[in-house]
Design a protein around this motif. Structure first.
Motif, PDB file in Angstrom:
ATOM      1  N   CYS A  58       0.844  -1.180   0.000  1.00 34.14           N
ATOM      2  CA  CYS A  58       0.000   0.000   0.000  1.00 34.14           C
ATOM      3  C   CYS A  58       0.882   1.232   0.000  1.00 34.14           C
ATOM      4  N   SER A  59       0.429   2.239  -0.697  1.00 34.83           N
ATOM      5  CA  SER A  59       1.119   3.520  -0.667  1.00 34.83           C
ATOM      6  C   SER A  59       0.070   4.614  -0.590  1.00 34.83           C
ATOM      7  N   PHE A  60       0.500   5.752  -0.107  1.00 34.16           N
ATOM      8  CA  PHE A  60      -0.373   6.914   0.015  1.00 34.16           C
ATOM      9  C   PHE A  60       0.237   8.074  -0.744  1.00 34.16           C
ATOM     10  N   ARG A  61      -0.616   8.889  -1.335  1.00 32.10           N
ATOM     11  CA  ARG A  61      -0.147  10.173  -1.827  1.00 32.10           C
ATOM     12  C   ARG A  61       0.190  11.010  -0.604  1.00 32.10           C
ATOM     13  N   VAL A  62       1.157  11.912  -0.740  1.00 31.08           N
ATOM     14  CA  VAL A  62       1.603  12.718   0.400  1.00 31.08           C
ATOM     15  C   VAL A  62       0.432  13.477   1.015  1.00 31.08           C
ATOM     16  N   GLN A  63      -0.439  14.079   0.192  1.00 25.77           N
ATOM     17  CA  GLN A  63      -1.553  14.829   0.769  1.00 25.77           C
ATOM     18  C   GLN A  63      -2.549  13.925   1.497  1.00 25.77           C
ATOM     19  N   GLU A  64      -2.734  12.684   1.052  1.00 22.47           N
ATOM     20  CA  GLU A  64      -3.599  11.738   1.763  1.00 22.47           C
ATOM     21  C   GLU A  64      -2.982  11.378   3.116  1.00 22.47           C
ATOM     22  N   LEU A  65      -1.695  11.137   3.102  1.00 22.92           N
ATOM     23  CA  LEU A  65      -0.984  10.798   4.331  1.00 22.92           C
ATOM     24  C   LEU A  65      -1.003  11.968   5.308  1.00 22.92           C
ATOM     25  N   ALA A  66      -0.838  13.183   4.799  1.00 30.19           N
ATOM     26  CA  ALA A  66      -0.853  14.385   5.649  1.00 30.19           C
ATOM     27  C   ALA A  66      -2.170  14.498   6.409  1.00 30.19           C
ATOM     28  N   SER A  67      -3.273  14.201   5.749  1.00 38.39           N
ATOM     29  CA  SER A  67      -4.565  14.293   6.435  1.00 38.39           C
ATOM     30  C   SER A  67      -4.738  13.193   7.472  1.00 38.39           C
ATOM     31  N   ARG A  68      -4.106  12.053   7.278  1.00 36.62           N
ATOM     32  CA  ARG A  68      -4.210  10.940   8.230  1.00 36.62           C
ATOM     33  C   ARG A  68      -3.351  11.154   9.465  1.00 36.62           C
ATOM     34  N   VAL A  69      -2.209  11.837   9.305  1.00 31.60           N
ATOM     35  CA  VAL A  69      -1.286  12.010  10.434  1.00 31.60           C
ATOM     36  C   VAL A  69      -1.317  13.432  10.993  1.00 31.60           C
ATOM     37  N   HIS A  70      -2.187  14.265  10.446  1.00 33.73           N
ATOM     38  CA  HIS A  70      -2.416  15.616  10.967  1.00 33.73           C
ATOM     39  C   HIS A  70      -1.163  16.480  10.969  1.00 33.73           C
ATOM     40  N   LEU A  71      -0.436  16.441   9.849  1.00 31.71           N
ATOM     41  CA  LEU A  71       0.719  17.311   9.638  1.00 31.71           C
ATOM     42  C   LEU A  71       0.478  18.109   8.365  1.00 31.71           C
ATOM     43  N   SER A  72       1.112  19.260   8.282  1.00 32.88           N
ATOM     44  CA  SER A  72       1.041  20.011   7.029  1.00 32.88           C
ATOM     45  C   SER A  72       1.777  19.219   5.961  1.00 32.88           C
ATOM     46  N   GLN A  73       1.461  19.493   4.713  1.00 32.75           N
ATOM     47  CA  GLN A  73       2.108  18.773   3.636  1.00 32.75           C
ATOM     48  C   GLN A  73       3.610  19.040   3.625  1.00 32.75           C
ATOM     49  N   SER A  74       4.027  20.270   3.940  1.00 33.98           N
ATOM     50  CA  SER A  74       5.463  20.569   3.937  1.00 33.98           C
ATOM     51  C   SER A  74       6.175  19.863   5.091  1.00 33.98           C
ATOM     52  N   ALA A  75       5.557  19.848   6.283  1.00 31.17           N
ATOM     53  CA  ALA A  75       6.168  19.142   7.424  1.00 31.17           C
ATOM     54  C   ALA A  75       6.269  17.646   7.128  1.00 31.17           C
ATOM     55  N   LEU A  76       5.217  17.097   6.529  1.00 34.65           N
ATOM     56  CA  LEU A  76       5.230  15.674   6.200  1.00 34.65           C
ATOM     57  C   LEU A  76       6.289  15.375   5.139  1.00 34.65           C
ATOM     58  N   SER A  77       6.446  16.258   4.167  1.00 30.47           N
ATOM     59  CA  SER A  77       7.469  16.037   3.129  1.00 30.47           C
ATOM     60  C   SER A  77       8.859  15.953   3.738  1.00 30.47           C
ATOM     61  N   ARG A  78       9.148  16.831   4.697  1.00 30.14           N
ATOM     62  CA  ARG A  78      10.457  16.781   5.374  1.00 30.14           C
ATOM     63  C   ARG A  78      10.604  15.489   6.178  1.00 30.14           C
ATOM     64  N   LEU A  79       9.541  15.091   6.874  1.00 28.99           N
ATOM     65  CA  LEU A  79       9.566  13.866   7.665  1.00 28.99           C
ATOM     66  C   LEU A  79       9.780  12.649   6.760  1.00 28.99           C
ATOM     67  N   VAL A  80       9.053  12.600   5.647  1.00 32.64           N
ATOM     68  CA  VAL A  80       9.186  11.473   4.709  1.00 32.64           C
ATOM     69  C   VAL A  80      10.590  11.429   4.124  1.00 32.64           C
ATOM     70  N   ALA A  81      11.174  12.583   3.840  1.00 30.51           N
ATOM     71  CA  ALA A  81      12.553  12.616   3.323  1.00 30.51           C
ATOM     72  C   ALA A  81      13.512  11.996   4.334  1.00 30.51           C
ATOM     73  N   ARG A  82      13.309  12.292   5.627  1.00 31.57           N
ATOM     74  CA  ARG A  82      14.146  11.694   6.681  1.00 31.57           C
ATOM     75  C   ARG A  82      13.947  10.189   6.741  1.00 31.57           C
ATOM     76  N   LEU A  83      12.683   9.752   6.701  1.00 32.06           N
ATOM     77  CA  LEU A  83      12.401   8.314   6.754  1.00 32.06           C
ATOM     78  C   LEU A  83      12.966   7.596   5.530  1.00 32.06           C
ATOM     79  N   GLU A  84      12.918   8.252   4.383  1.00 34.00           N
ATOM     80  CA  GLU A  84      13.481   7.657   3.171  1.00 34.00           C
ATOM     81  C   GLU A  84      15.004   7.549   3.292  1.00 34.00           C
ATOM     82  N   LYS A  85      15.630   8.585   3.809  1.00 32.53           N
ATOM     83  CA  LYS A  85      17.094   8.569   4.017  1.00 32.53           C
ATOM     84  C   LYS A  85      17.488   7.420   4.943  1.00 32.53           C
ATOM     85  N   ASP A  86      16.629   7.131   5.937  1.00 36.98           N
ATOM     86  CA  ASP A  86      16.885   6.028   6.877  1.00 36.98           C
ATOM     87  C   ASP A  86      16.482   4.667   6.314  1.00 36.98           C
ATOM     88  N   GLY A  87      15.948   4.637   5.091  1.00 36.60           N
ATOM     89  CA  GLY A  87      15.576   3.383   4.438  1.00 36.60           C
ATOM     90  C   GLY A  87      14.263   2.788   4.912  1.00 36.60           C
TER      91      GLY A  87
END
Length: 138
Positions: A58-87
């Motif tokens: 399963c995958s989510f579009r960033v804006q769908e994920l943002a609404s589920r985790v209650h973060l702004s799209q920009s904050a979530l993008s930074r968080l996802v970049a960190r999680l991606e860097k960590d694999g």
């Protein structure tokens, strides 16, 4: 006067909710830090893992994920970049809309989620005693 007391009670209840949220987030951050995660990091992994377990990959579009985790799209993008860097997650183009980005768990992300989930749930149980779950089983 009764209206003022009712309004005061409402404001006090709101502030109690905010205080409980702040204490719970702090406790989650403290406990999850030893696993290289914060509360918001885990929440993203948890949402992705829940939907993955229900229907395979399963995958989510960033804006769908943002609404589920209650973060702004920009904050979530930074968080996802960190999680991606960590694999722990991957990002890819959205086939339906090439402007969109989809986020999915990696095997390492599934493993980290499985490792840390009991700890997160224990913190929630400790911090939210007597809280009735009205959303149903998760």
């Amino acid at each position: 006067m009764a209206a003022k007391k009712s309004e005061r009670a409402l404001v006090d209840e709101w502030r109690d909710v905010l205080a409980l949220h702040a204490r719970t987030i702090c406790e989650l951050d403290r406990e999850l830090h030893q696993h290289g995660l914060g509360a918001s990091d885990f929440e993203v992994l948890d949402v992705l893992a829940e939907d993955t377990s229900e229907g395979g990959d399963c995958s989510f579009r960033v804006q769908e994920l943002a609404s589920r985790v209650h973060l702004s799209q920009s904050a979530l993008s930074r968080l996802v970049a960190r999680l991606e860097k960590d694999g722990l997650v991957t990002r890819g183009m959205c086939p339906e809309d090439r402007r969109g980005v989809r986020v999915a768990l990696t095997e390492a992300g599934r493993a980290r989620h499985a490792e840390v989930r009991p700890l997160q749930r224990a913190v929630l149980s400790r911090m939210l005693p007597g809280t009735i779950q009205t959303r149903g089983p998760r």
